[in-house]
Design an enzyme around this catalytic site. Sequence first.
Site, PDB file in Angstrom:
ATOM      1  N   LYS A   1      19.000   2.097   0.212  1.00 54.18           N
ATOM      2  CA  LYS A   1      19.295   3.531   0.126  1.00 54.18           C
ATOM      3  C   LYS A   1      20.084   3.982   1.357  1.00 54.18           C
ATOM      4  O   LYS A   1      21.034   4.756   1.252  1.00 54.18           O
ATOM      5  CB  LYS A   1      17.995   4.342   0.027  1.00 54.18           C
ATOM      6  CG  LYS A   1      17.131   4.003  -1.181  1.00 54.18           C
ATOM      7  CD  LYS A   1      15.719   4.585  -1.013  1.00 54.18           C
ATOM      8  CE  LYS A   1      14.735   3.906  -1.936  1.00 54.18           C
ATOM      9  NZ  LYS A   1      13.326   4.163  -1.562  1.00 54.18           N
TER      10      LYS A   1
ATOM     11  N   THR B   1      13.807  -1.951  -0.192  1.00 58.38           N
ATOM     12  CA  THR B   1      14.766  -1.175  -0.981  1.00 58.38           C
ATOM     13  C   THR B   1      15.199   0.059  -0.189  1.00 58.38           C
ATOM     14  O   THR B   1      16.277   0.600  -0.432  1.00 58.38           O
ATOM     15  CB  THR B   1      14.167  -0.720  -2.333  1.00 58.38           C
ATOM     16  OG1 THR B   1      12.886  -0.120  -2.089  1.00 58.38           O
ATOM     17  CG2 THR B   1      14.028  -1.887  -3.280  1.00 58.38           C
TER      18      THR B   1
ATOM     19  N   LYS C   1       5.935  -4.817   9.087  1.00 62.34           N
ATOM     20  CA  LYS C   1       7.171  -4.018   9.149  1.00 62.34           C
ATOM     21  C   LYS C   1       7.531  -3.649  10.589  1.00 62.34           C
ATOM     22  O   LYS C   1       8.617  -3.175  10.870  1.00 62.34           O
ATOM     23  CB  LYS C   1       7.030  -2.773   8.280  1.00 62.34           C
ATOM     24  CG  LYS C   1       6.941  -3.090   6.780  1.00 62.34           C
ATOM     25  CD  LYS C   1       6.746  -1.817   5.962  1.00 62.34           C
ATOM     26  CE  LYS C   1       6.631  -2.059   4.466  1.00 62.34           C
ATOM     27  NZ  LYS C   1       7.944  -2.193   3.805  1.00 62.34           N
TER      28      LYS C   1
ATOM     29  N   LYS D   1       8.932   3.998   5.934  1.00 57.21           N
ATOM     30  CA  LYS D   1       8.385   2.997   5.023  1.00 57.21           C
ATOM     31  C   LYS D   1       6.887   2.989   5.250  1.00 57.21           C
ATOM     32  O   LYS D   1       6.403   3.618   6.201  1.00 57.21           O
ATOM     33  CB  LYS D   1       8.979   1.613   5.309  1.00 57.21           C
ATOM     34  CG  LYS D   1       8.992   1.261   6.806  1.00 57.21           C
ATOM     35  CD  LYS D   1       9.637  -0.105   7.093  1.00 57.21           C
ATOM     36  CE  LYS D   1      11.136  -0.103   7.008  1.00 57.21           C
ATOM     37  NZ  LYS D   1      11.662  -0.885   5.905  1.00 57.21           N
ATOM     38  N   ARG D   2       6.122   2.322   4.389  1.00 57.93           N
ATOM     39  CA  ARG D   2       4.689   2.222   4.636  1.00 57.93           C
ATOM     40  C   ARG D   2       4.445   1.676   6.051  1.00 57.93           C
ATOM     41  O   ARG D   2       5.223   0.858   6.549  1.00 57.93           O
ATOM     42  CB  ARG D   2       4.029   1.318   3.587  1.00 57.93           C
ATOM     43  CG  ARG D   2       3.924   1.946   2.217  1.00 57.93           C
ATOM     44  CD  ARG D   2       3.156   3.259   2.254  1.00 57.93           C
ATOM     45  NE  ARG D   2       1.753   3.016   2.516  1.00 57.93           N
ATOM     46  CZ  ARG D   2       0.792   3.045   1.601  1.00 57.93           C
ATOM     47  NH1 ARG D   2       1.082   3.362   0.352  1.00 57.93           N
ATOM     48  NH2 ARG D   2      -0.462   2.792   1.923  1.00 57.93           N
TER      49      ARG D   2
ATOM     50  N   HIS E   1       6.163 -10.081  -5.678  1.00 57.17           N
ATOM     51  CA  HIS E   1       6.670  -9.107  -4.708  1.00 57.17           C
ATOM     52  C   HIS E   1       6.268  -9.385  -3.277  1.00 57.17           C
ATOM     53  O   HIS E   1       6.589  -8.594  -2.392  1.00 57.17           O
ATOM     54  CB  HIS E   1       6.182  -7.700  -5.063  1.00 57.17           C
ATOM     55  CG  HIS E   1       6.898  -7.094  -6.222  1.00 57.17           C
ATOM     56  ND1 HIS E   1       8.065  -6.376  -6.072  1.00 57.17           N
ATOM     57  CD2 HIS E   1       6.628  -7.101  -7.541  1.00 57.17           C
ATOM     58  CE1 HIS E   1       8.470  -5.955  -7.256  1.00 57.17           C
ATOM     59  NE2 HIS E   1       7.614  -6.387  -8.165  1.00 57.17           N
TER      60      HIS E   1
HETATM   61  C1  LIG Z   1      12.384   3.374  -1.064  1.00 58.83           C
HETATM   62  C2  LIG Z   1      11.033   3.844  -0.742  1.00 58.83           C
HETATM   63  C3  LIG Z   1      10.077   2.949  -0.239  1.00 58.83           C
HETATM   64  C4  LIG Z   1      10.390   1.499   0.070  1.00 58.83           C
HETATM   65  O1  LIG Z   1      10.827   1.414   1.412  1.00 58.83           O
HETATM   66  P1  LIG Z   1      10.926   0.000   2.168  1.00 58.83           P
HETATM   67  O2  LIG Z   1      11.636   0.346   3.432  1.00 58.83           O
HETATM   68  O3  LIG Z   1      11.731  -0.907   1.301  1.00 58.83           O
HETATM   69  O4  LIG Z   1       9.537  -0.470   2.396  1.00 58.83           O
HETATM   70  C5  LIG Z   1       8.816   3.428   0.036  1.00 58.83           C
HETATM   71  N1  LIG Z   1       8.497   4.718  -0.168  1.00 58.83           N
HETATM   72  C6  LIG Z   1       9.392   5.607  -0.635  1.00 58.83           C
HETATM   73  C7  LIG Z   1       8.976   7.028  -0.829  1.00 58.83           C
HETATM   74  C8  LIG Z   1      10.683   5.204  -0.947  1.00 58.83           C
HETATM   75  O5  LIG Z   1      11.561   6.097  -1.435  1.00 58.83           O
END
Ligand SMILES: *Cc1c(COP(=O)(O)O)cnc(C)c1O
Length: 830
Positions: free
Chosen positions: A679, A675, A573, A567-568, A376
């Site tokens: 979304k 991911t 990032k 995101k985190r 990952h």
């Molecule tokens: C989808 C999701 C992530 C992943 O987000 P990235 O932008 O791909 O890092 C992290 N936390 C939550 C709560 C999510 O729903």
Amino acid sequence: MSNTLSAPPNASPTDTSFPHLDLSSELARHLTITLGHDFTGDSTDKQNSEYLYQALAITVRDRLVPIWLETWKKTCLSEDRKVYYLSLEFLIGRSLTNAVENLDLDEDVRKALRAYSVGMEEVADKELDAGLGNGGLGRLAACFLDSCANLQLPVVGYGIRYEYGMFHQHIEDGRQVEDPDRWLRDGNPWEIKRPEDTRRVRFYGRTENYYDEHGTLRPRLVDSYDVLAVPFDMPVPGYRNDTVNTLRLWKASTTDVFNLSEFNAGSYPEAVAAKNDAEQISMVLYPNDASENGKELRLKQQYFLVSASLQDVIARWVEQHGEDFSDFGRKNCFQLNDTHPACAVPELMRLLMDEHGLEWDDAWDVVTRCMAYTNHTLLPEALERWSVGLFSRLLPRLLDIIYEINARFLKLVDQQWPGDVAMRREMSLIEEGDNPHIRMAYLAIVGSFSVNGVAGLHTQLLESGLFKHFNTLWPRKFNNKTNGVTQRRWLSHCNPGLRDLLNETIGEGWQKDLTKIKELTPYATDADFRKKWIDVKQENKARLSDLVVAETGVRFDTSFMFDVQVKRIHEYKRQLLNVLHIVHLYDRILRGETAGMVPRCVLIGGKAAPGYHVAKLIVKLINDVAKKVNNHPAANDLLKVVFFPNYRVSSMEVICPATELSEQISTAGKEASGTGNMKFMMNGALTIGTLDGANIEIRENAGAENFFLFGLDAAEVTELKKDYRPNEIIAADEDIVRIMNLLESGHFNPDNPGLFDLLTSGLRNPQDPWVTIADLRAYIDAQAEVGKAYQDVDHWNQMSILNTAGSGWFSSDRTIQQYADDIWDVRPLS
Ligand SMILES: *Cc1c(COP(=O)(O)O)cnc(C)c1O
């Protein structure tokens, strides 16, 4: 369990035609009888919706259980291959609404709730998120289980039932403060304890040789400290398909609290305290996303999950097949979600040899037929290594086995590269030195028949970089499986307005098969359809706006563009890049240079690992910049900025449907897939992004003309790093000079000058691994293009529709079908 089945005593518990009363009566019965709640009819009673949530959860669970038992039995009895998804994280979120929709109970539930004058949303909102994961990796595991159930695949998830999940984040004076997540406080109606399947996991001790009944000298672990693993099963309902799969979560428990023989009578409290010691193992999720840890308790968690799960699978195997393991590797497959469960390789060896009498070669044959590993990350600091010293104390027998695996592997290396000592050192499972470490990724690769990356670019970079020698040795092991997300949660459930519009436009098939979303394409040029599309987005923006004002006190104007990065919080990032752009807009506003500027609401959210100082400082900066911007009268009509607190699954369900611009701006070559980006795309957001992770595939599927690309690609980043001079880039660009001046002058932190120096000096550092300044000009320009595009409402929405229409590839159903065909070799349960 507080729940009671409404079965007549002689009914078969696995009869799916189980007699149910109508949902209203069952809800009423659970509310009054099961929970003992005296409903007063006073709809202002705050307790009501809490009780109604509990009662509704039990009512819905009653419908799941018979199907669940049936699926479990069918899975166990099947002679076809089965898959076990091993993951230290499952970021599930809420279960009630998911179960209601998958069982098609929506109408019945709404009707039943009318008697109590509350809406479904209000009741559903009472459910605490099951936050047993950090971010993308954990959410992926949850989406995968959903897709496996949708496709009726015989897949069982295995994880840990953390007493405390992902911490809650709140903001105090602009800073992140962590609160414990007591998600089990009010009980968990979605779990069933299975004490009959308790397993024993053994730590510490030493290896001893002994003669077995055939007079053969064999090793075994003795003097171990044992912990019990008690399984709690969570249902994973398929979409209207009579399938409920299982997620089995292990809780650690002491072997025997009241076995006091080792203690003298005076040490009773110490004996009871020992129980606590054992139970620490499943107490808390480690809150580190993409960073190495090295703590003993974390290794205990990893081994605990792996050993309990392997023993569980083996016990069921032995029940059906006896001690014949010749077919075990062909009939079982373990998918390792990153290296966290990589101990599965030596542990399965140990179980097969020490507990079931197999010889090395036979055991190795089994192991390498059934282990598959998903990588990952490319971040070197996130590659797990465990100190040999720690391993030898905690898992001495496993270390013996790892050494033997390594010795045999290095022979192979020597055959391929005869006499190449440097290559041996580079590829060894043991990193030598004063404090030798085990390289868990290498252990996983050597022990697995499949190694996959999670997006096209990521897999290429693994093959040509991090794992290139392994790719030379075993090219056929390596493969790509681009991540996906479940459209049931991330479109149908979270965006009911769009769901209804899609259903009336292209029919309902997309919920089971997202390739059908392509049929939306011609509607991009249909003005009537676009009008409906815009109305749905506006409704979703209003819903998010309400949430934002409740959480932060800041009012988002729904006529502004909604620009989102959630995101985190991590340097790679590049939330900082986003902040630099915000400061640029603010600077233009201060100078009155606002011609052509499109009003924006910028939302940034995410948790920082509690020990990650720089990430926490970025949170503080975002909050301080937001405060300054939001309080400046000149900015009022053009810019609002919020830091959205405690970002989690249930907040993303409100955020992604309302988003118009999705920020996917990581340094190219660092984000394995992402991911969140998928979304947003599904929900019609346009992406501004780098050529990183799955952004590349998003751009291909949306069409390059419907994506705002900027910045260096991965190869250019590598090249630039040889001679990176951020200070020269800054000096040559007036806009950037002004941005840096605002940040460095203490404009945002007058009471605490120097507070953000760590961040600004990082940006100016020629060694900055994230080369943020290198991409800033291109980012600012791309954002200007975004602004221009947003003003052409027809064209913007055309692009938005084409993003949703192009999102079929990003269904986790597609990803899982590829795992099933190419790695697992499994078919739906018949
Ligand atoms: C989808 C999701 C992530 C992943 O987000 P990235 O932008 O791909 O890092 C992290 N936390 C939550 C709560 C999510 O729903």
